[in-house]
Motif scaffolding. Structure first.
Motif, PDB file in Angstrom:
ATOM      1  N   LEU A 244      12.202  24.113  43.676  1.00 22.19           N
ATOM      2  CA  LEU A 244      12.963  24.966  44.879  1.00 22.19           C
ATOM      3  C   LEU A 244      14.070  25.721  44.435  1.00 22.19           C
ATOM      4  O   LEU A 244      14.544  26.758  45.274  1.00 22.19           O
ATOM      5  CB  LEU A 244      13.531  23.761  45.914  1.00 22.19           C
ATOM      6  N   ASN A 245      14.674  25.457  43.311  1.00 21.60           N
ATOM      7  CA  ASN A 245      15.973  26.458  43.222  1.00 21.60           C
ATOM      8  C   ASN A 245      15.793  27.845  43.427  1.00 21.60           C
ATOM      9  O   ASN A 245      16.871  28.579  43.775  1.00 21.60           O
ATOM     10  CB  ASN A 245      16.433  25.969  41.764  1.00 21.60           C
ATOM     11  N   ALA A 246      14.906  28.310  42.801  1.00 21.70           N
ATOM     12  CA  ALA A 246      14.791  29.929  42.778  1.00 21.70           C
ATOM     13  C   ALA A 246      14.430  30.471  44.115  1.00 21.70           C
ATOM     14  O   ALA A 246      14.576  31.733  44.473  1.00 21.70           O
ATOM     15  CB  ALA A 246      13.353  30.212  41.920  1.00 21.70           C
ATOM     16  N   TYR A 247      14.183  29.545  45.249  1.00 23.51           N
ATOM     17  CA  TYR A 247      13.928  30.156  46.420  1.00 23.51           C
ATOM     18  C   TYR A 247      15.064  29.654  47.368  1.00 23.51           C
ATOM     19  O   TYR A 247      14.922  30.078  48.621  1.00 23.51           O
ATOM     20  CB  TYR A 247      12.453  29.504  46.873  1.00 23.51           C
ATOM     21  N   LYS A 248      16.056  29.148  47.165  1.00 25.91           N
ATOM     22  CA  LYS A 248      17.238  28.983  47.775  1.00 25.91           C
ATOM     23  C   LYS A 248      18.205  30.104  48.097  1.00 25.91           C
ATOM     24  O   LYS A 248      18.489  31.087  47.177  1.00 25.91           O
ATOM     25  CB  LYS A 248      18.095  27.942  47.350  1.00 25.91           C
ATOM     26  N   ILE A 249      18.525  30.288  49.313  1.00 29.03           N
ATOM     27  CA  ILE A 249      19.425  31.410  49.709  1.00 29.03           C
ATOM     28  C   ILE A 249      20.677  30.926  50.031  1.00 29.03           C
ATOM     29  O   ILE A 249      20.809  29.859  50.875  1.00 29.03           O
ATOM     30  CB  ILE A 249      18.831  32.150  51.112  1.00 29.03           C
ATOM     31  N   ALA A 250      21.524  31.561  49.061  1.00 27.83           N
ATOM     32  CA  ALA A 250      22.969  31.069  49.147  1.00 27.83           C
ATOM     33  C   ALA A 250      23.926  31.376  50.462  1.00 27.83           C
ATOM     34  O   ALA A 250      23.390  32.128  51.259  1.00 27.83           O
ATOM     35  CB  ALA A 250      23.699  31.655  48.242  1.00 27.83           C
ATOM     36  N   GLY A 251      24.467  30.177  50.732  1.00 29.88           N
ATOM     37  CA  GLY A 251      25.151  30.156  52.165  1.00 29.88           C
ATOM     38  C   GLY A 251      24.561  29.611  53.278  1.00 29.88           C
ATOM     39  O   GLY A 251      24.977  30.091  54.289  1.00 29.88           O
ATOM     40  N   CYS A 252      23.402  29.011  52.889  1.00 30.10           N
ATOM     41  CA  CYS A 252      22.154  28.641  54.189  1.00 30.10           C
ATOM     42  C   CYS A 252      22.064  27.217  53.996  1.00 30.10           C
ATOM     43  O   CYS A 252      21.867  26.748  52.717  1.00 30.10           O
ATOM     44  CB  CYS A 252      21.161  29.475  54.254  1.00 30.10           C
ATOM     45  N   LEU A 253      21.794  26.573  55.185  1.00 24.73           N
ATOM     46  CA  LEU A 253      20.851  25.261  55.005  1.00 24.73           C
ATOM     47  C   LEU A 253      19.500  26.002  54.947  1.00 24.73           C
ATOM     48  O   LEU A 253      18.757  26.520  55.657  1.00 24.73           O
ATOM     49  CB  LEU A 253      21.045  24.624  56.242  1.00 24.73           C
ATOM     50  N   ASN A 254      18.849  25.277  53.782  1.00 19.79           N
ATOM     51  CA  ASN A 254      17.377  25.976  53.478  1.00 19.79           C
ATOM     52  C   ASN A 254      16.461  25.103  53.697  1.00 19.79           C
ATOM     53  O   ASN A 254      16.516  23.759  53.319  1.00 19.79           O
ATOM     54  CB  ASN A 254      17.389  26.352  51.926  1.00 19.79           C
TER      55      ASN A 254
END
Length: 362
Positions: A119-129
């Motif tokens: 999932l790491n590649a799809y996380k958007i920084a600064g958000c609850l994903n």
């Protein structure tokens, strides 16, 4: 022979149904406690700055060819709105950055135990994903850790019209809540009399005294359709569980019964948001400037966001400008958004700029 096979299949079907676990979130670290002194000082801060606005980014997976989409946009938004309503009484609101579809057969069929790193590649920084998968074997959802900034849900959970709380339940774990029946720190006793030798609600269970002690034995099977506890068991001191929190979002039981967080749970989540290095980055400021410092800000690739709870100012002059070009995807979200001189949007093919007013933080 046919009768035997059919019976076997029926038993296997029953086993599979029972094998589905409400939540895969496990406690792996030491207990996170707040002293009375910490709570008193935090209360003063919280009274001034709430509601806390948490940025949320939702990714819905589909197969490589775009089929088998884990959940429709309508179902995603219905469950997101459920979560908004569940957290509003606790002075926590949400900024919805975006809902996107990602085509990946591998992630659409996701093993949370062995493939978390995918999932790491799809996380958007600064958000609850929030990740939604067509298949999440054995689970309705998981937050992976407490606290955390990402969670996974099964598509069936999001599509369900009777399960209204699993998204909010997993978000609760992300914000620092334990199950009401947690035993990692010790089994919680029923008494709330601090003079009683069995009194342990601040150090055992979910570490909160305003959630009644919850029977940890078979938590899925102890609540009837009237939201009444039917386990009939006693705690470790021999006191009967007479009032387990069957309506609490952080329990199991009948999902239709789960509707509330307690004030203690709300206070714990808000306290975690301003003290946890994990959670601080996902809480938006009331007023945000981009660029935040002198000098230009340029995006040419990647997916990201700029957002504020109340106001978002993009650029401020021709030297401190804000540019989006190339294949960059930027989401600009707030109650009010000001595009000042020096703002330049010139995305190429594949690039996008979304300017959206957020209605979820009153």
């Amino acid at each position: 022979m046919k009768k035997i096979i059919l019976t076997f299949l029926a038993v296997m079907g029953l086993f599979t149904a029972n094998a589905q676990v409400e939540c895969g979130t496990k406690v792996t670290g030491p207990p996170i406690r707040f002293s009375t002194k910490q709570q008193d000082s935090l209360r003063a801060i919280l009274a001034v700055t709430t509601p806390y606005a948490v940025r949320v980014h939702i990714t819905v997976f589909a197969d490589d060819n775009g089929t088998n989409v884990a959940a429709t946009n309508a179902n995603v938004m219905r469950q997101f709105n459920n979560m908004v309503n569940q957290y509003q009484p606790q002075n926590i609101c949400f900024i919805l950055i975006d809902v996107r579809q990602v085509n990946s057969t591998d992630l659409n069929n996701h093993d949370a135990d062995t493939e978390e790193a995918d999932l790491n590649a799809y996380k958007i920084a600064g958000c609850l994903n929030i990740f939604i998968h067509n298949s999440l074997p054995g689970l309705n959802g998981t937050a992976y850790a407490i606290p955390n900034t990402y969670l996974s849900l099964s598509g069936a959970t999001v599509t369900s019209t009777t399960n209204l709380t699993t998204m909010g339940h997993e978000a609760g774990h992300c914000f620092g809540l334990y199950h009401t029946f947690e035993t990692a720190f010790g089994r919680e006793s029923v008494t709330r009399n601090s003079a009683n030798s069995c009194y342990d609600c601040g150090v055992d269970g979910d570490l909160l005294c305003d959630t009644a002690a919850d029977d940890p034995t078979d938590p899925n099977g102890q609540v009837n359709s009237s939201c009444t506890y039917i386990g009939g068991r006693n705690d470790e001191c021999g006191v009967a569980y007479t009032n387990p929190p069957t309506t609490n979002i952080m329990t199991y039981g009948d999902r239709a019964c789960r509707t509330i967080f307690t004030a203690g749970q709300g206070g714990r989540m808000r306290s975690m948001m301003i003290t946890s290095a994990t959670l601080i980055p996902i809480v938006a400021d009331n007023v945000v400037f981009a660029p935040a410092t002198n000098g230009p800000l340029t995006y040419t690739t990647g997916v990201g966001q700029d957002s504020g709870r109340d106001e978002l100012y993009i650029s401020n002059n021709t030297t401190d400008n804000y540019t989006v070009s190339g294949t960059a995807v930027r989401n600009l979200v707030s109650k009010k958004i000001y595009l000042k001189p020096g703002t330049r949007f010139a995305p190429a093919a594949g690039g996008q700029v979304h300017v959206k007013v957020n209605p979820y933080c009153n």
